[in-house]
Design an enzyme around this catalytic site. Structure first.
Site, PDB file in Angstrom:
ATOM      1  N   CYS A 100       0.926  -1.263  -0.052  1.00 34.91           N
ATOM      2  CA  CYS A 100      -0.065  -0.017  -0.074  1.00 34.91           C
ATOM      3  C   CYS A 100       0.798   1.290   0.188  1.00 34.91           C
ATOM      4  CB  CYS A 100      -0.837  -0.190   1.152  1.00 34.91           C
ATOM      5  SG  CYS A 100      -1.901   1.245   1.115  1.00 34.91           S
TER       6      CYS A 100
ATOM      7  N   HIS B  16      -9.131  -3.955  -1.618  1.00 37.77           N
ATOM      8  CA  HIS B  16      -8.178  -3.307  -0.927  1.00 37.77           C
ATOM      9  C   HIS B  16      -8.376  -1.623  -1.010  1.00 37.77           C
ATOM     10  CE1 HIS B  16      -3.690  -2.234   0.329  1.00 37.77           C
ATOM     11  NE2 HIS B  16      -4.357  -0.984  -0.419  1.00 37.77           N
ATOM     12  N   GLU B  17      -8.694  -1.252  -2.137  1.00 43.70           N
ATOM     13  CA  GLU B  17      -8.958   0.152  -2.366  1.00 43.70           C
ATOM     14  C   GLU B  17     -10.427   0.726  -1.781  1.00 43.70           C
ATOM     15  OE1 GLU B  17      -6.405   1.774  -3.224  1.00 43.70           O
ATOM     16  OE2 GLU B  17      -5.488   0.252  -4.039  1.00 43.70           O
TER      17      GLU B  17
ATOM     18  N   HIS C 254     -10.034   1.584   2.091  1.00 37.62           N
ATOM     19  CA  HIS C 254      -9.571   2.734   2.199  1.00 37.62           C
ATOM     20  C   HIS C 254     -10.805   3.826   2.510  1.00 37.62           C
ATOM     21  CE1 HIS C 254      -5.338   2.742   1.978  1.00 37.62           C
ATOM     22  NE2 HIS C 254      -5.369   1.879   0.916  1.00 37.62           N
TER      23      HIS C 254
HETATM   24 NI    NI Z   1      -3.686   0.867  -0.208  1.00 40.47          NI
END
Ligand code: NI
Length: 187
Positions: A102, A144-145, A148
């Protein structure tokens, strides 16, 4: 366009839920997305979410190259994709482990369990609806994105923190994940 400063783990913007975007076609969204793409490409990332550039809005961009794809249906290369207000739904209950890094956690890699298959919906910057099924690496990148946007970084998703390592050490001492998980790794 401009390069933006990337927030690192510990900055509160990475822990806060991001705000829904009222109008994905607004000029400020277009400018922010252009800067996010430039910043992601400059940093060599696969994806970036708006909170990572200190903008707490539900916007992510990513691109899936061919290098880590599996042969699962839906795990296919994706051109640069912009998702506004994305929503993810798991398909089935299978999970898979895989390495992640990341831009907000520089220098580290970790093994993270993710849904193997998902469906995601979002709006594009032209206001059009996007709906896709994804699997494998493509599904991992999107999960994953989108994490966030809910203030979650990948180390919080990890189940075995022995597998949180520095990239440089991983290159010197590669880990055979299957052997490691079977408890057979030699020292
Ligand atoms: Ni990330």
């Amino acid at each position: 366009m401009a390069l933006l400063k990337i927030a690192r783990m510990g900055h509160p913007v990475l822990r806060a839920p991001a705000k829904t975007v009222d109008d994905p076609t607004a000029p400020w969204v277009r400018r922010l997305v252009a800067d996010m793409i430039e910043t992601m490409e400059d940093a060599g990332g696969t994806g970036i979410a708006a909170p990572q550039v200190h903008a707490a809005h539900r916007i992510v961009v990513f691109r899936v190259g061919g290098e880590r794809l599996s042969d699962l249906p839906g795990d296919v290369e994706q051109e640069l994709t912009i998702l506004v207000n994305p929503v993810i739904e798991p398909v089935g209950d299978q999970r898979a482990l895989g390495w992640e890094g990341c831009l907000s956690v520089p220098g580290l890699r970790g093994v993270v369990p993710r849904h193997l298959r998902i469906r995601y919906r979002a709006l594009g910057v032209d206001g059009s609806a996007i709906e896709r099924e994804a699997a494998g690496f493509h599904a991992r990148v999107v999960q994953h994105e989108c994490d966030h946007l809910d203030g979650i970084l990948y180390p919080q998703r990890m189940t075995d923190h022995r597998l949180l390592v520095f990239v440089e050490e991983l290159q010197r001492h590669p880990i055979d994940l299957a052997a490691f998980l079977a408890g057979e790794e030699g020292i």
